[in-house]
Design an enzyme around this catalytic site. Structure first.
Site, short mmCIF file in Angstrom:
data_model
loop_
_atom_site.label_atom_id
_atom_site.label_comp_id
_atom_site.label_asym_id
_atom_site.label_seq_id
_atom_site.Cartn_x
_atom_site.Cartn_y
_atom_site.Cartn_z
CB CYS A 145 0.37 1.66 4.12
SG CYS A 145 -1.36 1.20 4.00
CB CYS A 147 -0.91 -0.05 1.23
SG CYS A 147 -1.71 1.49 1.66
#
Length: 102
Positions: free
Chosen positions: A33, A30
């Site tokens: 993230c 991600c």
């Protein structure tokens, strides 16, 4: 620095904690993230002693993500005395993450 925990550790470290706990639900693939990781680590250092900060990989612990309705990542949830106190979805600026503790 935020510590990564497993599903097996979640109840003990998060739900039974005697202080607030910020959990970063993330995945290694991600992008947002990865962008949040340095901020989460900074916050972990700043709140050490008064709160705990953990990361949980949604791919390794899908049952925990499902339990808390995590549909998008990163999702940040602050738990207090085992209950969800606040949460935010998506990359957040540091002040917004710190405000989750209030």
């Amino acid at each position: 620095m935020a510590t990564q925990i497993t599903a097996a550790e979640f109840d003990e470290k998060v739900l039974k904690a005697d202080k607030p706990v910020l959990v970063d639900f993330f995945a290694t693939w991600c992008g947002p993230c990865k962008m949040m990781a340095p901020t989460i680590d900074q916050i972990a250092t700043e709140v050490a002693g008064t709160a705990d900060v953990y990361k949980i990989d949604v791919d390794q612990a899908p049952e925990i993500a499902q339990r808390y309705g995590v549909m998008s990542i990163p999702t940040l949830i602050v738990f207090d005395k085992g209950q969800v106190k606040n949460q935010a979805v998506g990359a957040q600026p540091k002040p917004a993450v710190m405000a989750l503790f209030d």
